[in-house]
Write an enzyme that holds these catalytic residues in place. Structure first.
Site, mmCIF file in Angstrom:
data_model
loop_
_atom_site.group_PDB
_atom_site.id
_atom_site.type_symbol
_atom_site.label_atom_id
_atom_site.label_comp_id
_atom_site.label_asym_id
_atom_site.label_seq_id
_atom_site.Cartn_x
_atom_site.Cartn_y
_atom_site.Cartn_z
ATOM 1 N N SER A 139 0.839 -1.192 0.000
ATOM 2 C CA SER A 139 0.000 0.000 0.000
ATOM 3 C C SER A 139 0.880 1.249 0.000
ATOM 4 O O SER A 139 2.010 1.223 0.495
ATOM 5 C CB SER A 139 -0.900 0.021 1.233
ATOM 6 O OG SER A 139 -1.567 1.275 1.367
ATOM 7 N N TYR A 152 -0.800 0.714 10.965
ATOM 8 C CA TYR A 152 -1.103 0.026 9.707
ATOM 9 C C TYR A 152 -0.009 0.286 8.679
ATOM 10 O O TYR A 152 0.454 -0.635 7.989
ATOM 11 C CB TYR A 152 -2.454 0.513 9.188
ATOM 12 C CG TYR A 152 -2.844 -0.009 7.829
ATOM 13 C CD1 TYR A 152 -3.352 -1.288 7.668
ATOM 14 C CD2 TYR A 152 -2.706 0.789 6.689
ATOM 15 C CE1 TYR A 152 -3.715 -1.768 6.410
ATOM 16 C CE2 TYR A 152 -3.067 0.323 5.440
ATOM 17 C CZ TYR A 152 -3.569 -0.955 5.303
ATOM 18 O OH TYR A 152 -3.918 -1.427 4.059
#
Length: 251
Positions: A139, A152
Site C-alpha cells: 500500500s 497500519y
C-alpha cells in the site's frame, strides 16, 4: 478501465481472504474453467462467495475455514490444495489507530494480521508452489508512514520490503510474485472514510494486478505495480516533504 482477464489453462486458485473486495475481484478475473479454494474466517457467508465465483465461470469452489493468525495452519492449508498455481493473499485489517496508540493489544493485532501472518503465508506459498503466481498487496500507506495511521502503515512498509526480497529470491524460477502498491482503496474496509488523492476501487486494483501478472508471465519475472501508475510520482514527492509538515498529513 475495462474489465481485464487473463485466461489460464490449468491449475487451482487459492483465495486467502475470500471476503476481501480486492481478492474477490482478482479471483473472478482468473477463475474461468478453474478450481478455486476460497479460504475465509466467516463461513456463514460461504454461499455468497461460492455463487460469485461460479457465476464468474469457476469449475468448482471449495470453501475452507481460515484464521490468518493461526500460523501453524498455513502450511497444512496450502499443501491441501492440489495443482496450486495461483495464490491471492488478500486477507488483512485496517485496525483502529486511535485505540492502538493506547492499547498494545490492538497494535499487536494489526501487526499480526497485516505483517506476521502475511510473512508466514508468503513463505509457505513460495516454498510449496513450483510455478504460477502469487498476488500480494502492499500500500502507499507503507511508503512513508503517516502520524494518522502509522501502525497500519508500518505493517505495509515491512510487507513491501519482504516482498521485494522474496521477488529477488524467486528470480529465475517459474513462480512469480505480483506486488501491488495501491493508493487509498474505496471499499468495505474504508467505508465512511474520506477518499484520498488518487484513490482507486477494488475493480481498478484487480484490473491492474491481473494485467501485471500477464506481464510477469511474458517476461518470466516478478513485478511490482503502483495503482494508479501516477502514484509512483506522488510517492517520490512524499519522500521530500519535511518532517514537521509530514507529521500533520491526513490518512
Amino acid at each position: 478501465m475495462g474489465r481485464a482477464r487473463r485466461e489460464m489453462s490449468d491449475g487451482t486458485i487459492l483465495l486467502l481472504g475470500a471476503t476481501s473486495d480486492i481478492g474477490g475481484e482478482v479471483a473472478t478475473r482468473l477463475c474461468a474453467g478453474r478450481d478455486v479454494v476460497a479460504a475465509l474466517r466467516n463461513v456463514a457467508v460461504q454461499g455468497a462467495v461460492e455463487k460469485r465465483l461460479i457465476d464468474a465461470g469457476a469449475r468448482s469452489v471449495r470453501v475452507v475455514e481460515f484464521e490468518a493468525t493461526d500460523l501453524a495452519s498455513h502450511r497444512a492449508l496450502v499443501e491441501s490444495v492440489e495443482y496450486l498455481t495461483t495464490a491471492i493473499v488478500a486477507f488483512g485489517i485496517l485496525g483502529d489507530q486511535a485505540r492502538a496508540e493506547q492499547n498494545e493489544g490492538e497494535a499487536v493485532r494489526i501487526a499480526e494480521v497485516d505483517y506476521l501472518a502475511q510473512v508466514s503465508m508468503l513463505t509457505v506459498l513460495a516454498d510449496a508452489m513450483e510455478r504460477g503466481e502469487i498476488f500480494a498487496f502492499s500500500s502507499i500507506a507503507g511508503w512513508r508512514a503517516r502520524r494518522a495511521n502509522y501502525v497500519y502503515g508500518s505493517t505495509k512498509a515491512g510487507l513491501d520490503a519482504f516482498c521485494q526480497g522474496l521477488a529477488d529470491r524467486l528470480h529465475g524460477s517459474a513462480l512469480h510474485l505480483i506486488t501491488a502498491r495501491p493508493g487509498f482503496v474505496i471499499g468495505s474496509m474504508t467505508a465512511g472514510m474520506k477518499p484520498a488523492v488518487m484513490s482507486v476501487t477494488p475493480d481498478q486494483v484487480a484490473d491492474s494486478v491481473v494485467e501485471a501478472a500477464g506481464r510477469a508471465t511474458a517476461r518470466g519475472r516478478s513485478v511490482t505495480v503502483w495503482i494508479p501508475r501516477p502514484l509512483a510520482v506522488l510517492a517520490m514527492v512524499m519522500r521530500l516533504v519535511p518532517r514537521p509538515i509530514w507529521r500533520h498529513m491526513p490518512r
